[in-house]
Design a protein around this motif. Structure first.
Motif, mmCIF file in Angstrom:
data_model
loop_
_atom_site.group_PDB
_atom_site.id
_atom_site.type_symbol
_atom_site.label_atom_id
_atom_site.label_comp_id
_atom_site.label_asym_id
_atom_site.label_seq_id
_atom_site.Cartn_x
_atom_site.Cartn_y
_atom_site.Cartn_z
ATOM 1 N N ASP A 10 0.847 -1.193 0.000
ATOM 2 C CA ASP A 10 0.000 0.000 0.000
ATOM 3 C C ASP A 10 0.880 1.240 0.000
ATOM 4 O OD1 ASP A 10 -2.463 -1.366 0.185
ATOM 5 O OD2 ASP A 10 -2.309 -1.462 2.369
ATOM 6 N N THR A 11 0.423 2.275 -0.669
ATOM 7 C CA THR A 11 1.088 3.569 -0.627
ATOM 8 C C THR A 11 0.288 4.462 0.309
ATOM 9 O OG1 THR A 11 1.874 3.306 -2.895
ATOM 10 C CG2 THR A 11 1.888 5.528 -2.007
ATOM 11 N N VAL A 12 0.985 5.132 1.219
ATOM 12 C CA VAL A 12 0.335 6.022 2.182
ATOM 13 C C VAL A 12 0.921 7.423 2.048
ATOM 14 C CG1 VAL A 12 -0.192 4.164 3.807
ATOM 15 C CG2 VAL A 12 1.950 5.396 4.018
ATOM 16 N N GLY A 13 0.165 8.413 2.471
ATOM 17 C CA GLY A 13 0.603 9.802 2.338
ATOM 18 C C GLY A 13 1.877 10.122 3.087
ATOM 19 N N GLU A 14 1.955 9.684 4.346
ATOM 20 C CA GLU A 14 3.118 10.004 5.171
ATOM 21 C C GLU A 14 3.284 8.955 6.249
ATOM 22 O OE1 GLU A 14 4.852 13.729 7.833
ATOM 23 O OE2 GLU A 14 2.789 13.790 7.129
ATOM 24 N N LEU A 15 4.517 8.596 6.539
ATOM 25 C CA LEU A 15 4.832 7.691 7.644
ATOM 26 C C LEU A 15 5.432 8.529 8.775
ATOM 27 C CD1 LEU A 15 6.440 4.723 5.667
ATOM 28 C CD2 LEU A 15 4.144 4.839 6.641
ATOM 29 N N THR A 16 5.091 8.198 10.003
ATOM 30 C CA THR A 16 5.592 8.973 11.141
ATOM 31 C C THR A 16 6.644 8.232 11.950
ATOM 32 O OG1 THR A 16 3.763 8.197 12.506
ATOM 33 C CG2 THR A 16 3.448 10.285 11.350
ATOM 34 N N ASP A 17 6.849 6.943 11.671
ATOM 35 C CA ASP A 17 7.844 6.163 12.409
ATOM 36 C C ASP A 17 9.260 6.541 12.008
ATOM 37 O OD1 ASP A 17 6.003 4.745 13.882
ATOM 38 O OD2 ASP A 17 5.964 3.033 12.529
#
Length: 70
Positions: A10-17
């Protein structure tokens, strides 16, 4: 003979990890087939692309990151 299944990607807008190897901003997160998850910066995601594909049940990629494992 065992068939290998490709992980769901999946492609997501932003990762925070943060990367579990070096602490840089994560560009890819992996849900492990054995349970748990890992996060990788762009450098480590591309460096370990073959191993990631073997152990992942699901992969989340930050939008705009060009992962070599795709």
């Amino acid at each position: 003979m065992t068939a290998l299944l490709s992980p769901e990607i999946d492609t997501v807008g932003e990762l925070t990890d943060r990367c579990d190897r070096c602490g840089a901003a994560a560009k890819l997160e992996v849900v492990l087939t054995s349970g748990g998850d890992l996060a990788f910066c762009g450098h480590h995601a591309n460096r370990h692309r073959a191993d990631i594909a073997k152990i992942a049940s699901k992969i989340r990629i930050e939008d705009g990151f060009d992962w070599a494992g795709k």
